[in-house]
Structures are given as structure tokens and as C-alpha cells.
Design a protein around this motif. Structure first.
Motif, PDB file in Angstrom:
ATOM      1  N   GLN A 444       0.834  -1.196   0.000  1.00 52.03           N
ATOM      2  CA  GLN A 444       0.000   0.000   0.000  1.00 52.03           C
ATOM      3  C   GLN A 444       0.872   1.251   0.000  1.00 52.03           C
ATOM      4  OE1 GLN A 444      -2.215   1.101   3.515  1.00 52.03           O
ATOM      5  NE2 GLN A 444      -1.298  -0.603   4.681  1.00 52.03           N
ATOM      6  N   ASN A 445       0.397   2.254  -0.697  1.00 53.01           N
ATOM      7  CA  ASN A 445       1.125   3.526  -0.809  1.00 53.01           C
ATOM      8  C   ASN A 445       0.087   4.642  -0.703  1.00 53.01           C
ATOM      9  OD1 ASN A 445       2.752   5.678  -1.365  1.00 53.01           O
ATOM     10  ND2 ASN A 445       3.344   5.009  -3.423  1.00 53.01           N
ATOM     11  N   GLU A 482      -0.085  -3.582  -5.810  1.00 54.63           N
ATOM     12  CA  GLU A 482       0.101  -2.313  -5.093  1.00 54.63           C
ATOM     13  C   GLU A 482      -1.175  -1.480  -5.183  1.00 54.63           C
ATOM     14  OE1 GLU A 482       3.117   1.555  -4.944  1.00 54.63           O
ATOM     15  OE2 GLU A 482       3.030   0.275  -6.722  1.00 54.63           O
ATOM     16  N   LYS A 484      -2.740   2.253  -4.234  1.00 54.43           N
ATOM     17  CA  LYS A 484      -2.195   3.603  -4.043  1.00 54.43           C
ATOM     18  C   LYS A 484      -3.346   4.600  -3.933  1.00 54.43           C
ATOM     19  CE  LYS A 484       1.331   4.715  -6.576  1.00 54.43           C
ATOM     20  NZ  LYS A 484       2.143   5.165  -7.745  1.00 54.43           N
ATOM     21  N   GLU A 486      -3.530   8.870  -3.740  1.00 54.65           N
ATOM     22  CA  GLU A 486      -2.698  10.081  -3.813  1.00 54.65           C
ATOM     23  C   GLU A 486      -3.521  11.260  -4.312  1.00 54.65           C
ATOM     24  OE1 GLU A 486       0.358   9.486  -6.744  1.00 54.65           O
ATOM     25  OE2 GLU A 486      -0.983   8.307  -8.015  1.00 54.65           O
TER      26      GLU A 486
END
Length: 565
Positions: A444-445, A482, A484, A486
Motif C-alpha cells: 500500500q502507498n 500495489e 495507491k 494520492e
């Protein structure tokens, strides 16, 4: 005798050539003649006068200057060799006789007066000849002027007549042919060209008349057939159940069938030939149809009943551009009713199935509890199969219920301020077991200090779970997925990226279509509804969903929300 245009041009050019040659030859002839007459005067007579003048000058210096005798003798000899006129020889001989006496004894010579008289005789003879020859030259000039004037007048009149008549020989047929072609272009096939000529223009006029005759025959022979076909087409259009409107390139109404009359409340005879935009000012439905795109579904109330019509616009292209437009309103109310019935049936069945499925799920959980009793290996395998199929059925019924919301247009949104990190966390918790079973690592980002956003938390989480589940399924063992979240500019972006085999470019644009499955995916448990429902959920909240994929390198699915929405 047939005189062709080429022959006429040749004759005209030959005539002009003869005019130039005649005038030039006559001019050269008289110029040479005048030049010859003037040359004779200068050569024969004027020179003799000059010799006599030199002898007078030398005689005036005698007897004092004896050197003048040689000059006198020289000019006298020249004169003796230039005798051309009658009487000139005798006068010159007299001068020679007296000069010989003078040369013998200049001091004793006394006949100076007689010598001068003899010299004057020579001069008089030549001057008389000059006057006579001058008259001949003047006469020649007069003759030249007369003949040249006559010839110029005759040739000028002939050339003037040629100029007046010859251009009309070419221009008149061309003008008539041009006029005829213009009339044919206006579909005036009765036009004929009358040329009483036996040349190329005459042949062309006859050919033109034959062509016009054929066109006239063709026009009249097909007119009845065209009218019959027009009536037939109008009858077909009026009998169709779809509303049909025809417009020309200027947006004027050409036809308005009976079904369209019912829909729009207009009469064809009242609006044919009028501009559609003018009629639309007083008719809301027509204004909506004209402003719509090529395809659109319209809800229309007709006979106190709600109906659905699919609008389709066909632009007619011609060689000169747009030739008009045909607008069709297809009645799709029966299909909408069937679709609504199907949606209600699916919703009812899915809702009714959820209760027994939950009961089965609870029962399998109880059977899995060791406190109730131990299961042997075969029993545990049967239980695991039962649990998987129950989960699958629960997922399918859940998707069908969501689909019924989407298709009925009754998506219920409960928007509230939600932290992006919370949505990501809930989605990851929901797929932890699936990722562990598939040996896929979850990464995770999530950006720091992401602002809360006003969305439906449950439906957004459902979409993110669906994207994560798909990414895990299509990832290889020991692979990674992944997730994300943002903020970029004024957008909050969620994305899920896998390193699987990706999607062929030809299928990327269809992944959000209902019931679509990527060929070769070997996914038998998928209904093909997940991504379609996800698209509806995100767009219902004002967001947008997207995909980026390169075959062999994996895929990235994501959705965006505007932060000020």
C-alpha cells in the motif's frame, strides 16, 4: 463543300500573310526606285557641277598663281570622264581647247571671258539635267504614294471586313454552345442549338442537340416511375412504427411521417418546407431532438403513458458535402418494460437467495467449529467445497442486487466525509485471506495528509475490493499488488496495479462492458459484472474510472474524484 474551322483559320492567316507581302514588296520597289533616281542625280550631274566650281575657283587665281593650272587640269579631266548629258561633250571640248591655249602661255592668254562662258555651258547642261531628273523622282514618289494609298485602302477594307466577320465565325457558335450547356445544367433539356454550318461547330451543335434529346426523353420516361417510387417510399415511411423526420441540407423539413405527427403533435402539411429550428421554437420535444447527438434515449409521455424512444440521426453525405439528415425515434418501450421486469426478477430472486445462503454459510461455520466435533478428511474436503461455493453464490447474488440498482436507476448513495486511508484499509482487510491463499504480496502507498472526501464509503470500498480481487486473481504466485491513494492537482486518485500478464489492447476498451470477460482468462467463477457495476458506482458519485494495461507487463485500474465535488 464543307469548310472546316482549320481551313478558315488557314485562309485567314494566308490572307494576312499576302497583305504583308504585297505591301512590303511594293514599298521596297518604290523605295529602291526613288533611291536609284536620287543616286543618278548625285552621281552624274551634281559631281559635274562640283568639278566646274573647282575650275572656276582655279581660274580666278590665274594668271598670278600658276599652280592653279594643275588643279584646273585635274578637275577638267575628271569632268571629261563624267560626261552623261547631251551637249555636255561639246561644251567640255570647248573648255579643253581654251585651257590648252591658257596653259601654253598664261601671260599672253586673254580669252578668260570665253573660258568662263564655256564652263557655264557645262554647268547649265548639268543643272538642266538635275531639274529634269528631280521631276522624274518627284513623279516616281507621287506614283508610289498613289499606288501605296490605293493598295493600303483596299487591304485595309479587306482586313476590316475580315476583322468584323471572322471573329464571329468562332465566337457565335461558342456563345451558342455555352448558352446551351448552361441550360442543360439547369435541367432545361428542351434547349436546342441551331447552326447552319458544315464545319466542326455544326457537327458539335448536332451532337449537342442529340444529347439534349436523349436527356429529355430520359427525364420524361423516368418521371412517372420516380413519382411512383416517391409515393411508395412515402407510404412505407408513414406505415413505420418509428417517428421519422427528414431534413435537407438547409435544415428544412422534407417529410414528417404519421408516427412523428403523433409524437410531436404537428401536422406534416403545416410544416413541410419550413426551417426545423423555427418550428422547434414552439415545440419542446423537437427542440430536444434537434439538440441531441446521434444517439440518445428519450422519455416521452404519449396517450397518458410513459414511453421510451431511442433517437438515431443519419447524416446523408453527397459529393458536395452534407445533403441532409434523417432523424428516427424508435419505440423501445416494450424492451424497457421487459428489461425492468428482468431487473425486478433478478432483484427478487437475489434477495430471496441471500437468506438461505447466509443460513448455509452459518451452518458451514458451525460445522468447522471443533467444539461441535472433529471431522474426518473427507468430511473436511466436502465442507471446504461447500464453503467456497457458498461464498461464490453470495458474491453472485450481491453483484446481481447491485446490478438491479444500477439498471433500475435507483442507486442509493449515502455520501459523507470519508478518509481515503480508511477506505484503503477496509479494502485490504477484505482481501487479506484471498491474497494469502494466492501467495500474493499486498503493498500500500497512501499519501500523507490526504483530505477527506464526500463519497459513499460502502460503495467506494466495494469498488476497491473488486479491483483488488481481480488484481490478485490475475497475479502470478509470489507476485505483488500495489494499492495507491494520492492527491494530484485537484483530484484524489485511487489505483490498483498488478504485474500479471495484462490485457490485449483490443480488449481494453471493453473491460467495463456488462458481462464482458477477457478471452483466454480462464475465469469460470466471474459473472462479468464486477467492473461494469464499479463503473456505475463511481460515475454515480461524480467520479471517473479508468484502466491502463500493456500485454505482458500487467494492468492498473483506478478511479478519480474531484476534491471540490
Amino acid at each position: 463543300m464543307v469548310t472546316t474551322i482549320k481551313t478558315k483559320l488557314f485562309i485567314g492567316l494566308v490572307f494576312l500573310f499576302i497583305v504583308i507581302i504585297c505591301f512590303g514588296v511594293l514599298g521596297i520597289f518604290y523605295v529602291k526606285r526613288l533611291s536609284s533616281d536620287a543616286g543618278m542625280i548625285l552621281k552624274d550631274n551634281h559631281i559635274s557641277v562640283e568639278f566646274c566650281n573647282y575650275m572656276f575657283k582655279a581660274l580666278n587665281e590665274l594668271p598670278g598663281d600658276t599652280t592653279q593650272l594643275a588643279i584646273f587640269d585635274k578637275n577638267l579631266r575628271l569632268q571629261e570622264h563624267n560626261i552623261t548629258e547631251p551637249g555636255e561633250f561639246e561644251a567640255t571640248a570647248d573648255v579643253r581647247a581654251l585651257f590648252d591655249e591658257l596653259r601654253k602661255d598664261p601671260a599672253a592668254f586673254t580669252a578668260y571671258k570665253e573660258l568662263r562662258k564655256d564652263i557655264f555651258k557645262v554647268i547649265d547642261v548639268n543643272q538642266a539635267a538635275i531639274i529634269h531628273k528631280n521631276l522624274i523622282a518627284a513623279n516616281t514618289a507621287s506614283q508610289a504614294t498613289l499606288w501605296l494609298t490605293i493598295i493600303v485602302s483596299i487591304l485595309s477594307l479587306a482586313a476590316f471586313a475580315f476583322i468584323l466577320n471572322f471573329p464571329s465565325v468562332l465566337s457565335r457558335p461558342i456563345h451558342l454552345l455555352t448558352e446551351g450547356i448552361q441550360e442543360i445544367a439547369k435541367k432545361n433539356y428542351s434547349k436546342r442549338i441551331h447552326l447552319d454550318q458544315k464545319n466542326e461547330f455544326g457537327i458539335l451543335a448536332n451532337t449537342f442537340n442529340a444529347m439534349a434529346q436523349k436527356l429529355d426523353e430520359y427525364e420524361h420516361s423516368n418521371l412517372a416511375e420516380i413519382r411512383l417510387e416517391k409515393s411508395r417510399i412515402e407510404a412505407i415511411i408513414n406505415k413505420m412504427n418509428n417517428g421519422i423526420i427528414g431534413l435537407n441540407e438547409k435544415r428544412q423539413i422534407l417529410f414528417f411521417n404519421s408516427e412523428a405527427e403523433k409524437l410531436f403533435g404537428l401536422k406534416e402539411k403545416d410544416i413541410t418546407g419550413k426551417y426545423a429550428s423555427d418550428i422547434a421554437l414552439q415545440n419542446d420535444l423537437l427542440r430536444t431532438v434537434l439538440q441531441s447527438g446521434e444517439k440518445k434515449t428519450l422519455k416521452i409521455y404519449l396517450d397518458n403513458k410513459e414511453g421510451y424512444f431511442e433517437q438515431e440521426s443519419i447524416v446523408i453525405q453527397t459529393d458536395n458535402g452534407v445533403g441532409g439528415q434523417v432523424i428516427m425515434l424508435k419505440n423501445i418501450t416494450p424492451f424497457k418494460e421487459l428489461d425492468a421486469a428482468k431487473t425486478n426478477f433478478i432483484a427478487t430472486i437475489s434477495h430471496e437467495l441471500k437468506t438461505p445462503l447466509f443460513a448455509i454459510k452459518m451452518s458451514t461455520q458451525l460445522l468447522d467449529d471443533k467444539r461441535i466435533g472433529e471431522l474426518n478428511t473427507d468430511q473436511r474436503e466436502i465442507l471446504e467445497s461447500l464453503k467456497k461455493n457458498t461464498e461464490r453464490l453470495l458474491k453472485i447474488t450481491g453483484e446481481l442486487l447491485n446490478l438491479s440498482q444500477v439498471e433500475s436507476g435507483r442507486i442509493q448513495l449515502q455520501k459523507e466525509a470519508t478518509q481515503p486511508a480508511m477506505i484503503v484499509e477496509r479494502a485490504l482487510q477484505a482481501v487479506q485471506q484471498l491474497a494469502a491463499q494466492s501467495q500474493v504480496q499486498l503493498k500500500q502507498n497512501v499519501g500523507t495528509n490526504l483530505p477527506a472526501i464526500n463519497i459513499d464509503e460502502e460503495k467506494t470500498t466495494w469498488v476497491l475490493i473488486n479491483l483488488l480481487s481481480n488484481a490478485i486473481k490475475y497475479s502470478s504466485e509470489n507476485g505483488s499488488v500495489e494499492i495507491k491513494a494520492e492527491k494530484i492537482n485537484n483530484q484524489l486518485i485511487f489505483s490498483v496495479a498488478d504485474r500479471g500478464k495484462g490485457i490485449h489492447a483490443q480488449y481494453v476498451t471493453h473491460v467495463f462492458d456488462k458481462y464482458f470477460k477477457v478471452p483466454g482468462s480462464n475465469e469460470s467463477t466471474s459473472t462479468g459484472l464486477g467492473l461494469s457495476i464499479s463503473k456505475e458506482f463511481i460515475e454515480a458519485q461524480g467520479g471517473s474510472i479508468w484502466v491502463k494495461s500493456e500485454y505482458g507487463s500487467g494492468s492498473t485500474f483506478g478511479f478519480n474524484f474531484l476534491l471540490n465535488s
